[in-house]
Motif scaffolding. Structure first.
Motif, PDB file in Angstrom:
ATOM      1  N   LYS A   1     -20.312  44.499 105.565  1.00 21.10           N
ATOM      2  CA  LYS A   1     -19.967  44.627 104.140  1.00 21.10           C
ATOM      3  C   LYS A   1     -20.571  45.923 103.641  1.00 21.10           C
ATOM      4  O   LYS A   1     -21.658  46.329 104.062  1.00 21.10           O
ATOM      5  CB  LYS A   1     -20.517  43.437 103.338  1.00 21.10           C
ATOM      6  N   ILE A   2     -19.858  46.588 102.765  1.00 24.73           N
ATOM      7  CA  ILE A   2     -20.341  47.824 102.152  1.00 24.73           C
ATOM      8  C   ILE A   2     -20.414  47.599 100.657  1.00 24.73           C
ATOM      9  O   ILE A   2     -19.478  47.052 100.058  1.00 24.73           O
ATOM     10  CB  ILE A   2     -19.393  49.011 102.452  1.00 24.73           C
ATOM     11  N   HIS A   3     -21.512  48.026 100.041  1.00 27.07           N
ATOM     12  CA  HIS A   3     -21.562  48.068  98.582  1.00 27.07           C
ATOM     13  C   HIS A   3     -21.957  49.476  98.169  1.00 27.07           C
ATOM     14  O   HIS A   3     -23.019  49.972  98.547  1.00 27.07           O
ATOM     15  CB  HIS A   3     -22.540  47.057  97.991  1.00 27.07           C
ATOM     16  N   PHE A   4     -21.097  50.101  97.385  1.00 24.12           N
ATOM     17  CA  PHE A   4     -21.287  51.496  96.987  1.00 24.12           C
ATOM     18  C   PHE A   4     -21.355  51.595  95.475  1.00 24.12           C
ATOM     19  O   PHE A   4     -20.520  51.029  94.763  1.00 24.12           O
ATOM     20  CB  PHE A   4     -20.130  52.354  97.504  1.00 24.12           C
ATOM     21  N   THR A   5     -22.334  52.351  94.991  1.00 20.98           N
ATOM     22  CA  THR A   5     -22.433  52.699  93.577  1.00 20.98           C
ATOM     23  C   THR A   5     -22.346  54.210  93.473  1.00 20.98           C
ATOM     24  O   THR A   5     -23.157  54.923  94.077  1.00 20.98           O
ATOM     25  CB  THR A   5     -23.757  52.214  92.977  1.00 20.98           C
ATOM     26  N   GLY A   6     -21.355  54.709  92.720  1.00 19.30           N
ATOM     27  CA  GLY A   6     -21.207  56.152  92.619  1.00 19.30           C
ATOM     28  C   GLY A   6     -19.867  56.537  92.031  1.00 19.30           C
ATOM     29  O   GLY A   6     -19.320  55.832  91.182  1.00 19.30           O
ATOM     30  N   SER A   7     -19.324  57.639  92.511  1.00 16.44           N
ATOM     31  CA  SER A   7     -18.125  58.224  91.915  1.00 16.44           C
ATOM     32  C   SER A   7     -16.847  57.708  92.553  1.00 16.44           C
ATOM     33  O   SER A   7     -16.838  57.277  93.713  1.00 16.44           O
ATOM     34  CB  SER A   7     -18.164  59.748  92.041  1.00 16.44           C
ATOM     35  N   GLY A   8     -15.759  57.809  91.810  1.00 14.69           N
ATOM     36  CA  GLY A   8     -14.453  57.392  92.298  1.00 14.69           C
ATOM     37  C   GLY A   8     -13.981  58.150  93.523  1.00 14.69           C
ATOM     38  O   GLY A   8     -13.521  57.535  94.496  1.00 14.69           O
ATOM     39  N   PRO A   9     -14.052  59.482  93.545  1.00 18.99           N
ATOM     40  CA  PRO A   9     -13.598  60.221  94.730  1.00 18.99           C
ATOM     41  C   PRO A   9     -14.347  59.829  96.006  1.00 18.99           C
ATOM     42  O   PRO A   9     -13.740  59.698  97.072  1.00 18.99           O
ATOM     43  CB  PRO A   9     -13.854  61.688  94.350  1.00 18.99           C
ATOM     44  N   THR A  10     -15.665  59.624  95.899  1.00 17.84           N
ATOM     45  CA  THR A  10     -16.422  59.179  97.076  1.00 17.84           C
ATOM     46  C   THR A  10     -15.998  57.778  97.484  1.00 17.84           C
ATOM     47  O   THR A  10     -15.875  57.465  98.679  1.00 17.84           O
ATOM     48  CB  THR A  10     -17.930  59.216  96.793  1.00 17.84           C
TER      49      THR A  10
END
Length: 488
Positions: A230-239
């Motif tokens: 599982k991946i959880h990412f907090t950041g920008s839309g393009p990334t």
């Protein structure tokens, strides 16, 4: 005004922490960390690469059976011990945040208690995750479902509030029984590493929490790794788009907490003094470097001019300066590049000729010139199609727009690709409910800043994210459901 030098001695060693030990990656690039308040170099941070990521995932996967086998009540006690250690080390964590990214101390001091609260809350869930029994037909049987941990969770956090971001994700992930690999940015690795040290001190087994500071190389390796469940990412839309593409190869599920351009709707029946104070606080805390910042201030025509004056006076009254000073409200941005990007929005708004720069709009000089400071900026009469009204600035810039009536306000607020948060200021309770029901946003605050306690689900609509943190929804975010049917 003089700025105190960064207390570099309190920063933990910035090397990756894998399996409870420091991991030396011979291929790691050294990235200079600079204190945002002065621009001065503090130390070099090894930016993890494929070797670090592969070691971290392998260690997390080998530790997973041990962590899953720990009894729920034992996991509860371990998480409560971690919460206790966070509270005990709150002042140290606060000081680290000031040096790490220039967070004003008064704001930084709020995060450690909030993170401790997250672990206390999810510790309580550790021994309460049961199953469900389901009716079945036409064949008689006993059918039940249970929640199981996803497995190895990759957590990628941003630089703007790394301690809070990590705490709100790590607490439910551990409570659900997962092992994790955390990738903080090289710009802000220190609170993540210190928190991982406290995890070990609490008695949580080595390998349950692994930290690899790094940039795009480490991130790309992590999200494409077949050993990540599982991946959880907090950041920008393009990334996020690049992460989704990489994750598709292994069908890895992804949770996303992305950007925002949150609208703050002020109706003519609101208490304008309170509304102006909230508008400034909601938009400009952390110098606007927050995903939920209410940077689109939508004000009804009849009170628009009054709100411009009130907001301008409140902005100029708030102190800007040394983030180590308890009285400072406006601190620096994260980097010189961030200053240039934010001021680019302001310059393009000026060139447009339609908006009015009421206050701010320039780099701060004199004794703050070496730091990464942009004066808090209020822009009035912003057209609805203006870049500064539609794109996330991620800096201390508040854009004010007009609306005619309730329908116009809701339409204007929803005219955005983002849908993370929204704010509503009105003394009409029926209107508050109507507007909240029609706003396309994941969290809505009415007549105040309610915060984000760990008991409430948080996440966005549209381009602002997928999934939820907080409450039972946060636990389920890091769990998968298994169904069992038994013949009778």
């Amino acid at each position: 005004m003089s700025i105190r030098d960064a207390n570099v001695a309190l920063l933990p060693e910035p090397t990756a922490l894998i399996g409870g030990k420091r991991f030396e990656d011979g291929s790691a690039e050294l990235v200079p960390h600079r204190y945002a308040a002065t621009g001065r170099h503090t130390m070099d941070v090894p930016s993890g690469g494929p070797l670090s990521v592969q070691a971290a995932v392998a260690d997390a996967r080998s530790t997973l059976p041990q962590w899953r086998a720990i009894a729920p009540d034992a996991r509860r006690r371990l998480l409560l011990k971690l919460a206790e250690l966070i509270e005990r080390n709150a002042e140290e964590l606060t000081d680290i945040q000031v040096v790490e990214n220039g967070t004003p101390r008064a704001m930084a001091a709020m995060y450690a208690p909030m993170v401790a609260d997250c672990f206390q809350y999810y510790a309580g869930w550790s021994d309460k995750v049961g199953g469900e029994v389901h009716p079945v037909w036409p064949t008689p049987g006993l059918d039940y479902s249970v929640l199981e941990p996803d497995g190895v969770v990759a957590i990628i956090i941003p630089w703007n509030s790394p301690l809070f971001s990590l705490g709100t994700i790590l607490a439910p992930a551990l409570a659900a029984g997962n092992c994790v690999v955390v990738k903080p940015p090289e710009l802000t690795p220190f609170t993540s590493l210190r928190l991982a040290e406290l995890v070990l001190e609490a008695g949580i087994p080595p390998g349950v929490v692994n930290v690899v500071p790094g940039g795009a190389v480490a991130g790309s390796e992590l999200v494409a790794h077949p050993g990540v469940d599982k991946i959880h990412f907090t950041g920008s839309g393009p990334t996020a788009q690049r992460i989704l593409t990489a994750a598709a190869a292994n069908f890895t599920p992804v949770g996303l907490e992305l950007g925002g351009k949150s609208a703050n709707l002020v109706f003519d029946d609101a208490d304008l003094e309170d509304a102006a104070q909230l508008a400034v606080m909601a938009a400009l805390q952390l110098s606007g470097q927050a995903c939920v910042a209410g940077t689109r201030l939508l004000v009804q025509d009849s009170v628009y001019d009054d709100m411009v004056q009130l907001c301008a006076s409140k902005i100029t009254a708030l102190p800007l300066g040394d983030p180590a000073d308890e009285s400072t409200f406006f601190g620096p941005l994260i980097s010189g590049a961030a200053c240039e990007r934010v001021l680019g929005f302001v310059e393009r708004a000026k060139a447009d000729g339609r908006p009015t720069i009421v206050t701010g709009g320039a780099r701060v000089g004199d004794s703050l010139a070496d730091g990464f400071y942009v004066a808090p900026t209020l822009i009035a009469d912003v057209p609805r199609d203006a870049e500064v009204a539609r794109e996330e600035v991620f800096g201390p810039v508040l854009s004010m727009l007009r609306f005619r009536d309730e329908a116009d306000a809701v339409a204007l607020a929803n005219d955005s690709p983002y849908g993370l948060a929204a704010y509503v200021q009105t003394n009409d309770v029926a209107r508050a409910h109507r507007v909240a029901a029609n706003l396309e946003a994941g969290v809505i605050w009415v007549n105040g800043l309610g915060g984000l306690p760990p008991s409430v689900p948080f996440g966005g609509y549209k381009h602002s994210g997928v999934g939820r943190l907080g409450g039972r929804a946060g636990l389920e975010e890091f769990s998968k459901r298994k169904n069992v049917w038994l013949a009778l």
